[in-house]
Design a protein around this motif. Structure first.
Motif, mmCIF file in Angstrom:
data_model
loop_
_atom_site.group_PDB
_atom_site.id
_atom_site.type_symbol
_atom_site.label_atom_id
_atom_site.label_comp_id
_atom_site.label_asym_id
_atom_site.label_seq_id
_atom_site.Cartn_x
_atom_site.Cartn_y
_atom_site.Cartn_z
ATOM 1 N N LEU A 240 -3.354 -7.984 -10.214
ATOM 2 C CA LEU A 240 -3.345 -7.381 -11.546
ATOM 3 C C LEU A 240 -3.332 -8.498 -12.568
ATOM 4 N N ASN A 241 -4.398 -8.564 -13.370
ATOM 5 C CA ASN A 241 -4.525 -9.614 -14.390
ATOM 6 C C ASN A 241 -4.306 -10.999 -13.790
ATOM 7 N N GLY A 242 -4.839 -11.202 -12.602
ATOM 8 C CA GLY A 242 -4.783 -12.485 -11.924
ATOM 9 C C GLY A 242 -3.576 -12.710 -11.043
ATOM 10 N N GLU A 243 -2.561 -11.852 -11.143
ATOM 11 C CA GLU A 243 -1.331 -12.041 -10.361
ATOM 12 C C GLU A 243 -1.375 -11.211 -9.084
ATOM 13 N N LEU A 244 -1.077 -11.847 -7.956
ATOM 14 C CA LEU A 244 -1.021 -11.142 -6.679
ATOM 15 C C LEU A 244 0.198 -10.218 -6.678
ATOM 16 N N VAL A 245 -0.040 -8.921 -6.498
ATOM 17 C CA VAL A 245 1.064 -7.967 -6.534
ATOM 18 C C VAL A 245 1.252 -7.228 -5.217
ATOM 19 N N SER A 246 0.275 -7.300 -4.312
ATOM 20 C CA SER A 246 0.420 -6.567 -3.057
ATOM 21 C C SER A 246 -0.547 -7.111 -2.012
ATOM 22 N N CYS A 247 -0.146 -6.997 -0.734
ATOM 23 C CA CYS A 247 -0.979 -7.434 0.395
ATOM 24 C C CYS A 247 -1.004 -6.338 1.462
ATOM 25 N N PRO A 248 -1.752 -5.264 1.254
ATOM 26 C CA PRO A 248 -1.761 -4.154 2.214
ATOM 27 C C PRO A 248 -2.441 -4.528 3.531
ATOM 28 N N PRO A 249 -1.825 -4.191 4.676
ATOM 29 C CA PRO A 249 -2.381 -4.540 5.994
ATOM 30 C C PRO A 249 -3.134 -3.360 6.621
ATOM 31 N N PHE A 250 -4.433 -3.516 6.807
ATOM 32 C CA PHE A 250 -5.248 -2.415 7.309
ATOM 33 C C PHE A 250 -5.017 -2.145 8.797
ATOM 34 N N ASP A 251 -4.512 -3.126 9.535
ATOM 35 C CA ASP A 251 -4.337 -2.928 10.982
ATOM 36 C C ASP A 251 -3.268 -1.885 11.309
ATOM 37 N N LEU A 252 -2.473 -1.479 10.329
ATOM 38 C CA LEU A 252 -1.430 -0.472 10.563
ATOM 39 C C LEU A 252 -1.902 0.951 10.291
ATOM 40 N N MET A 253 -3.162 1.140 9.950
ATOM 41 C CA MET A 253 -3.657 2.484 9.655
ATOM 42 C C MET A 253 -3.549 3.372 10.896
ATOM 43 N N TYR A 254 -2.959 4.541 10.711
ATOM 44 C CA TYR A 254 -2.693 5.458 11.830
ATOM 45 C C TYR A 254 -3.980 6.029 12.396
ATOM 46 N N TRP A 255 -4.884 6.433 11.530
ATOM 47 C CA TRP A 255 -6.166 7.002 11.958
ATOM 48 C C TRP A 255 -7.265 5.962 11.778
ATOM 49 N N THR A 256 -8.110 5.775 12.802
ATOM 50 C CA THR A 256 -9.203 4.815 12.735
ATOM 51 C C THR A 256 -10.443 5.456 12.114
#
Length: 397
Positions: free
Chosen positions: A289-305
């Protein structure tokens, strides 16, 4: 190794080769492949008119054999210096071209497949009930979106207006959304359609899906919360969905394939992927957000492929079309800094997110710029890039 002398650490190496649509000063749109800091003009390099149509659709419709053959040809051209004289004249600096929507979107479906995201929203909105609805662990929940408002990264995000009703209001009011949000997602692009009335099984996923892109499914939470009962999202979602300009082929993600999390209930046969080649993907997303890292979501944890999502989409006989896009739903992890939406990052607005400049956010303000980026393990041992999705919020019109 490539004769191009690729920048060290580039996410656009030989093991990636994502496809997009670009134009130069001539204004002509054609297909390009990203390599290092350049774009290879496929229409000029191959002489094949399928790459001069202004979208990837005609090429994607040719199917997996054609996809694999061209990938092999490009790999040979870019690694064998004997091809340099043929290829080099058709390499253009990536910063000197304009990137466009890569695919003519046929249908757009968005899912709700992150357990952590679903549980977070359930705890916010149904604190006295189980966080997951009774069907969530049995099927990939989704909704049918508006294909015409899927646009390429960089498209301005005009704040939507609509009906909303705050808890203290006696009646709904109309006006600009006050709870404008993002959803950090991964999208899957269908290349080969299917016959109406014939479901697509899990094992046929790669026969139909060409590749992946990044998706930001912008959401007006106040409009959505008032309209979604009983039929689900509509105007709170349909004003804009942003996608990255590059579509990364599934072939580039072989090293990223992982098993999905353990399922808590037995799955019906058409969704049961136990013992099958997994289609979980180890993709690391970053939200700024406005250049600042605010989150790092991990896709490997998705329950449904994605394979399960496609099987569920077609199990009733619904057909696929070239250019269909289906998105994963918001990607979130168990940690506070892994949440893929501001409704989670600010816990529904109750816990404003503190930023480095001393300001806070619950939801997006006019002028805010959100950038999503993502990488995945590449087959050459490094990491490949899925590009980025950028959007600046503009005032309501």
């Amino acid at each position: 190794m490539s004769w191009l002398g690729l920048p060290e650490g580039t996410g656009f190496g030989i093991d990636n080769l994502p496809y997009g649509v670009f134009s130069d000063a001539s204004g002509r749109r054609r297909t390009g492949v990203a390599i290092g800091d350049a774009v290879l003009d496929l229409a000029a390099a191959t002489g094949d008119d399928v790459h001069a149509t202004g979208s990837l659709n005609a090429f994607l419709a040719r199917g997996p054999r054609a996809w694999a053959d061209l990938r092999d040809q490009l790999t040979g051209w870019l690694t064998d210096e004997t091809h340099r004289g043929r290829v080099e004249p058709h390499l253009l600096p990536r910063d000197a071209v304009t990137l466009h929507l890569p695919v003519e979107i046929a249908d757009y479906v968005d899912f709700y497949s992150s357990r952590h995201h679903a549980e977070n929203l359930g705890r916010m909105f149904r604190p006295d009930s189980p966080p997951l609805t009774p069907n969530w662990e049995h099927l990939p929940i989704g909704y049918h979106g508006r294909a015409g408002t899927v646009q390429v990264s960089g498209t301005p995000v005009v704040r939507p207006s609509g009906q909303r009703r705050a808890p203290a209001d006696d009646a709904p009011t109309f006006g600009p959304s006050q709870r404008l949000d993002i959803e950090a997602e991964v999208g899957f692009v269908v290349g080969v359609g299917s016959e109406l009335g014939r479901p697509v099984p899990l094992a046929a996923f790669a026969d139909h899906v060409f590749g992946v892109c990044l998706v930001n499914d912008w959401s007006a939470r106040d409009i959505q919360s008032w309209e979604y009962v009983p039929l689900g999202p509509f105007l709170g979602k349909s004003f804009l969905t942003s996608v990255s300009p590059w579509v990364v082929p599934l072939a580039a993600l072989e090293a990223a394939r992982v098993a999905p999390p353990a399922r808590d209930v037995p799955l019906l046969p058409y969704l049961d992927d136990a013992g099958a080649d997994p289609w979980g993907l180890d993709i690391a997303i970053e939200v700024r957000l406005n250049g600042e890292l605010v989150s790092c979501p991990p896709f490997d944890l998705m329950y449904w492929t994605a394979a399960q999502q496609l099987a569920h989409t077609t199990v009733n006989g619904a057909s696929l079309r070239t250019g269909d896009l289906f998105a994963s739903g918001t990607v979130s992890g168990p940690a506070a800094d892994q949440r893929g939406s501001f409704i989670e990052l600010s816990w529904g607005g109750a816990e404003p997110l503190a930023l480095a400049d001393g300001t806070t956010r619950t939801f997006l303000e006019d002028g805010d710029v959100v950038i999503l980026t993502a990488t995945a393990p590449g087959t050459a041992g490094g990491r490949i890039s899925l590009g980025e999705v950028t959007g600046r919020v503009l005032p309501a019109r």
